[in-house]
Scaffold this motif. Structure first.
Motif, PDB file in Angstrom:
ATOM      1  N   ARG A 160       0.859  -1.184   0.000  1.00  0.00           N
ATOM      2  CA  ARG A 160       0.000   0.000   0.000  1.00  0.00           C
ATOM      3  C   ARG A 160       0.897   1.238   0.000  1.00  0.00           C
ATOM      4  O   ARG A 160       1.672   1.454   0.946  1.00  0.00           O
ATOM      5  CB  ARG A 160      -0.926   0.020   1.224  1.00  0.00           C
ATOM      6  CG  ARG A 160      -1.878  -1.152   1.313  1.00  0.00           C
ATOM      7  CD  ARG A 160      -2.680  -1.122   2.615  1.00  0.00           C
ATOM      8  NE  ARG A 160      -3.497   0.094   2.726  1.00  0.00           N
ATOM      9  CZ  ARG A 160      -3.282   1.053   3.628  1.00  0.00           C
ATOM     10  NH1 ARG A 160      -2.290   0.939   4.504  1.00  0.00           N
ATOM     11  NH2 ARG A 160      -4.070   2.123   3.657  1.00  0.00           N
ATOM     12  N   SER A 193      -0.976  -1.619  -4.313  1.00  0.00           N
ATOM     13  CA  SER A 193      -2.100  -0.696  -4.399  1.00  0.00           C
ATOM     14  C   SER A 193      -1.634   0.741  -4.197  1.00  0.00           C
ATOM     15  O   SER A 193      -1.025   1.068  -3.166  1.00  0.00           O
ATOM     16  CB  SER A 193      -3.157  -1.051  -3.344  1.00  0.00           C
ATOM     17  OG  SER A 193      -4.193  -0.100  -3.340  1.00  0.00           O
ATOM     18  N   GLU A 195      -2.832   4.092  -3.229  1.00  0.00           N
ATOM     19  CA  GLU A 195      -4.038   4.569  -2.554  1.00  0.00           C
ATOM     20  C   GLU A 195      -4.102   6.082  -2.410  1.00  0.00           C
ATOM     21  O   GLU A 195      -5.087   6.611  -1.896  1.00  0.00           O
ATOM     22  CB  GLU A 195      -4.154   3.885  -1.188  1.00  0.00           C
ATOM     23  CG  GLU A 195      -4.237   2.364  -1.344  1.00  0.00           C
ATOM     24  CD  GLU A 195      -4.549   1.648  -0.041  1.00  0.00           C
ATOM     25  OE1 GLU A 195      -4.861   2.329   0.952  1.00  0.00           O
ATOM     26  OE2 GLU A 195      -4.479   0.413  -0.031  1.00  0.00           O
ATOM     27  N   THR A 225      -4.199   9.697   5.036  1.00  0.00           N
ATOM     28  CA  THR A 225      -4.372   8.403   4.374  1.00  0.00           C
ATOM     29  C   THR A 225      -3.887   7.239   5.225  1.00  0.00           C
ATOM     30  O   THR A 225      -4.179   6.085   4.912  1.00  0.00           O
ATOM     31  CB  THR A 225      -3.601   8.378   3.042  1.00  0.00           C
ATOM     32  OG1 THR A 225      -2.187   8.469   3.307  1.00  0.00           O
ATOM     33  CG2 THR A 225      -4.031   9.511   2.133  1.00  0.00           C
TER      34      THR A 225
END
Length: 334
Positions: A160, A193, A195, A225
């Protein structure tokens, strides 16, 4: 600092040496990135000076260097006319430029018969030899840079991530923006990912002298985030400001609460492709004195050739860079 090595020609036995017999020209094509053009010109002039002084290399040729300022890309007809004129100039054998990829590709397309060298253009399509057969660059393409980042993230198990990038080209997509777009494609395909993706505000001296306060709001968003790993596609000079902005909003350090200090940059990793020779290489060690002699000559006798260089100016607010930054000593630069 950049220096260009040109391959030596085969010496013909018994052939008289007359370097003044023919002049050939390598032109540095510039369009506003003055300090990069200055560095490129210095490297080419140093290489040409060494070749011209060697009777066993290109014995019937003298290499000349020139500098050419392209018209603005907003005036396409003028730029086309200028490149055609340059390309057809007598004795012109090669072009070199620190142009961004869209302009470099345009120049190579208009003038396909001349080799075009670049330390700056990273657009992947420039690797297509069917379209750009004589384009050569000594920088990896944006795709290769992103692939290196993907490999690093996979190695550490970072699944991430957030991306921070800047667009420094007002006329087209910059290399940094291109790398960010490629990351949005390549990272998810590798199971990583993305994000958050944030375009940070360009530096505006009219807002404040320092850059990091101008981007603090964007880093407040990044903190929200809850991500732990960020990939920053920014220019080298912006790295410290990015870390300062991250620190000021509490987005740096092991627990995101470490105040700014010199050890903070230990949390920064630069993704790069190493290429020799390295500083302990015998050839480079023998080259350093010649480099420093060329530096002295350029500062003392050739400053008019370098647009951004003020040899006696030490105040960095009065020119783009001080002389010791422009001519960085390769014996100490790490």
């Amino acid at each position: 600092m950049l220096a260009i090595a040109l391959a030596p020609a085969v010496v013909a036995q018994g052939r008289p040496h007359n370097k003044a017999a023919n002049n050939i020209t390598i032109t540095v094509v510039d369009q506003g990135i003055a300090y990069l053009a200055d560095q490129l010109l210095f490297g080419i002039r140093m290489a040409a000076r060494e070749i011209n002084s060697n009777p066993n290399v290109l014995q019937d040729v003298t290499i000349k260097t020139a500098r050419f300022l392209l018209p603005s890309i907003s005036n396409k007809a003028a730029m086309y006319d200028a490149v055609v004129g340059l390309c057809d100039s007598a004795g012109q054998v090669a072009l070199a430029s620190p142009l961004n990829s869209p302009i470099a590709s345009t120049v190579s397309f208009i003038c396909p018969q001349l080799p075009h060298m670049s330390p700056y253009s990273a657009l992947p399509m420039l690797s297509d030899k069917s379209t750009y057969p004589l384009f050569y660059r000594f920088v990896v393409s944006a795709t290769q840079q992103v692939q290196a980042a993907v490999a690093q993230h996979k190695y550490f198990g970072w699944t991430r991530v957030g991306i921070i990038y800047v667009n420094t080209n007002v006329w087209a997509v910059s290399t940094k923006m291109l790398a960010a777009r490629l990351s949005l494609q390549l990272f998810p395909a590798s199971g990583i990912s993305v994000e958050a993706c944030v375009l940070i505000t360009p530096y505006d001296p009219a807002v404040s002298k320092f850059y990091y306060p101008q981007i603090s709001n964007q880093f407040e968003f990044l903190k929200s985030t809850k991500l732990r790993v960020f990939l920053a596609y920014v220019d080298t000079w912006q790295t410290m400001d990015v870390m300062m902005a991250a620190s000021r909003v509490g987005l740096a350090g092991h627990d995101y609460d470490t105040p700014i200090n010199p050890s903070l940059l230990q949390g920064v990793g630069l993704i790069w492709f190493n290429a020799g020779p390295f500083f302990d290489d015998p050839y480079l060690q023998s080259w350093i004195p010649r480099f420093l002699a060329a530096e002295t000559a350029a500062i003392s006798t050739e400053p008019q050739l370098y647009y951004d260089l003020k040899p006696n100016e030490t105040d960095t607010t009065k020119q783009s860079y001080p002389a010791n930054f422009f001519f960085d000593d390769p014996g100490t630069d790490k």
